[in-house]
Motif scaffolding. Sequence first.
Motif, PDB file in Angstrom:
ATOM      1  N   LYS A  39      75.817  66.995 -57.492  1.00 16.54           N
ATOM      2  CA  LYS A  39      75.420  68.197 -56.756  1.00 16.54           C
ATOM      3  C   LYS A  39      74.512  67.825 -55.579  1.00 16.54           C
ATOM      4  O   LYS A  39      74.596  68.436 -54.518  1.00 16.54           O
ATOM      5  CB  LYS A  39      74.693  69.186 -57.689  1.00 16.54           C
ATOM      6  CG  LYS A  39      75.553  69.750 -58.767  1.00 16.54           C
ATOM      7  CD  LYS A  39      76.500  70.758 -58.187  1.00 16.54           C
ATOM      8  CE  LYS A  39      77.308  71.398 -59.283  1.00 16.54           C
ATOM      9  NZ  LYS A  39      78.274  72.352 -58.775  1.00 16.54           N
ATOM     10  N   LEU A  40      73.666  66.837 -55.783  1.00 14.01           N
ATOM     11  CA  LEU A  40      72.779  66.397 -54.718  1.00 14.01           C
ATOM     12  C   LEU A  40      73.586  65.829 -53.548  1.00 14.01           C
ATOM     13  O   LEU A  40      73.287  66.111 -52.379  1.00 14.01           O
ATOM     14  CB  LEU A  40      71.792  65.364 -55.252  1.00 14.01           C
ATOM     15  CG  LEU A  40      70.598  65.035 -54.374  1.00 14.01           C
ATOM     16  CD1 LEU A  40      69.781  66.277 -54.079  1.00 14.01           C
ATOM     17  CD2 LEU A  40      69.726  63.990 -55.039  1.00 14.01           C
ATOM     18  N   GLU A  41      74.627  65.054 -53.855  1.00 15.53           N
ATOM     19  CA  GLU A  41      75.502  64.528 -52.798  1.00 15.53           C
ATOM     20  C   GLU A  41      76.218  65.664 -52.085  1.00 15.53           C
ATOM     21  O   GLU A  41      76.358  65.657 -50.858  1.00 15.53           O
ATOM     22  CB  GLU A  41      76.517  63.549 -53.397  1.00 15.53           C
ATOM     23  CG  GLU A  41      75.924  62.240 -53.832  1.00 15.53           C
ATOM     24  CD  GLU A  41      76.941  61.351 -54.528  1.00 15.53           C
ATOM     25  OE1 GLU A  41      78.161  61.613 -54.388  1.00 15.53           O
ATOM     26  OE2 GLU A  41      76.519  60.405 -55.200  1.00 15.53           O
ATOM     27  N   GLU A  42      76.665  66.657 -52.850  1.00 15.48           N
ATOM     28  CA  GLU A  42      77.341  67.807 -52.244  1.00 15.48           C
ATOM     29  C   GLU A  42      76.394  68.573 -51.322  1.00 15.48           C
ATOM     30  O   GLU A  42      76.780  68.976 -50.222  1.00 15.48           O
ATOM     31  CB  GLU A  42      77.861  68.734 -53.350  1.00 15.48           C
ATOM     32  CG  GLU A  42      78.662  69.909 -52.828  1.00 15.48           C
ATOM     33  CD  GLU A  42      79.161  70.786 -53.956  1.00 15.48           C
ATOM     34  OE1 GLU A  42      79.543  71.926 -53.645  1.00 15.48           O
ATOM     35  OE2 GLU A  42      79.156  70.351 -55.122  1.00 15.48           O
ATOM     36  N   ILE A  43      75.151  68.734 -51.748  1.00 13.05           N
ATOM     37  CA  ILE A  43      74.149  69.414 -50.916  1.00 13.05           C
ATOM     38  C   ILE A  43      73.910  68.626 -49.637  1.00 13.05           C
ATOM     39  O   ILE A  43      73.830  69.208 -48.545  1.00 13.05           O
ATOM     40  CB  ILE A  43      72.834  69.605 -51.706  1.00 13.05           C
ATOM     41  CG1 ILE A  43      73.026  70.652 -52.796  1.00 13.05           C
ATOM     42  CG2 ILE A  43      71.698  70.016 -50.788  1.00 13.05           C
ATOM     43  CD1 ILE A  43      71.867  70.767 -53.768  1.00 13.05           C
ATOM     44  N   ASN A  44      73.827  67.299 -49.739  1.00 12.72           N
ATOM     45  CA  ASN A  44      73.629  66.470 -48.543  1.00 12.72           C
ATOM     46  C   ASN A  44      74.811  66.572 -47.583  1.00 12.72           C
ATOM     47  O   ASN A  44      74.620  66.665 -46.370  1.00 12.72           O
ATOM     48  CB  ASN A  44      73.400  65.008 -48.939  1.00 12.72           C
ATOM     49  CG  ASN A  44      72.024  64.799 -49.523  1.00 12.72           C
ATOM     50  OD1 ASN A  44      71.113  65.567 -49.254  1.00 12.72           O
ATOM     51  ND2 ASN A  44      71.870  63.762 -50.332  1.00 12.72           N
ATOM     52  N   THR A  45      76.049  66.568 -48.113  1.00 15.02           N
ATOM     53  CA  THR A  45      77.223  66.698 -47.227  1.00 15.02           C
ATOM     54  C   THR A  45      77.235  68.071 -46.570  1.00 15.02           C
ATOM     55  O   THR A  45      77.563  68.189 -45.383  1.00 15.02           O
ATOM     56  CB  THR A  45      78.525  66.462 -48.000  1.00 15.02           C
ATOM     57  OG1 THR A  45      78.597  67.372 -49.106  1.00 15.02           O
ATOM     58  CG2 THR A  45      78.628  65.026 -48.494  1.00 15.02           C
ATOM     59  N   LEU A  46      76.885  69.121 -47.318  1.00 11.84           N
ATOM     60  CA  LEU A  46      76.821  70.470 -46.723  1.00 11.84           C
ATOM     61  C   LEU A  46      75.747  70.533 -45.638  1.00 11.84           C
ATOM     62  O   LEU A  46      75.949  71.175 -44.607  1.00 11.84           O
ATOM     63  CB  LEU A  46      76.533  71.515 -47.799  1.00 11.84           C
ATOM     64  CG  LEU A  46      77.685  71.848 -48.751  1.00 11.84           C
ATOM     65  CD1 LEU A  46      77.205  72.776 -49.854  1.00 11.84           C
ATOM     66  CD2 LEU A  46      78.849  72.466 -48.002  1.00 11.84           C
ATOM     67  N   ASP A  47      74.643  69.860 -45.866  1.00  9.77           N
ATOM     68  CA  ASP A  47      73.575  69.820 -44.866  1.00  9.77           C
ATOM     69  C   ASP A  47      74.061  69.129 -43.599  1.00  9.77           C
ATOM     70  O   ASP A  47      73.818  69.618 -42.483  1.00  9.77           O
ATOM     71  CB  ASP A  47      72.357  69.114 -45.445  1.00  9.77           C
ATOM     72  CG  ASP A  47      71.153  69.217 -44.529  1.00  9.77           C
ATOM     73  OD1 ASP A  47      70.977  70.286 -43.912  1.00  9.77           O
ATOM     74  OD2 ASP A  47      70.392  68.236 -44.454  1.00  9.77           O
TER      75      ASP A  47
END
Length: 133
Positions: free
Chosen positions: A77-85
């Motif tokens: 989820k943290l990686e997904e949040i970073n990609t969305l950012d």
Amino acid sequence: MATESLTLEWWSWFQSLLWVILIFIGLIILFYIIREIHDAKVAPRLAEIELEKEKLQLMKLDYAHRGQPFFRVPPEKLEEINTLDQENIRMEADIFAKQNAVDRRIQRLENSVKSTKLDHMVEKIKDEERKIR
């Protein structure tokens, strides 16, 4: 006479001690005055130091509380949040570029409209001048 001599002896003895007693009382009063002046200068500073200690303690408690999150975010989820950012940053840059392009085109159109209006006004003025002659 015996009482007078006894009173006189007692009075002479008391007079010799009177100055010692007065000096001793004066020293005690001077001691209390100096102590009060010292306390008046030191007490506010001690209160400030105590207040600063309390503030530091509260800040430590606050930072300790902030260190423990309410929930844990898994690495996926943290990686997904970073990609969305990153995607949001890219989109903001694109939106900014498009907005600048639109602003420039609008400015050119406004200038073109002003130019044509001025041209039409000049034509009308020339026509009016011809009619007057």
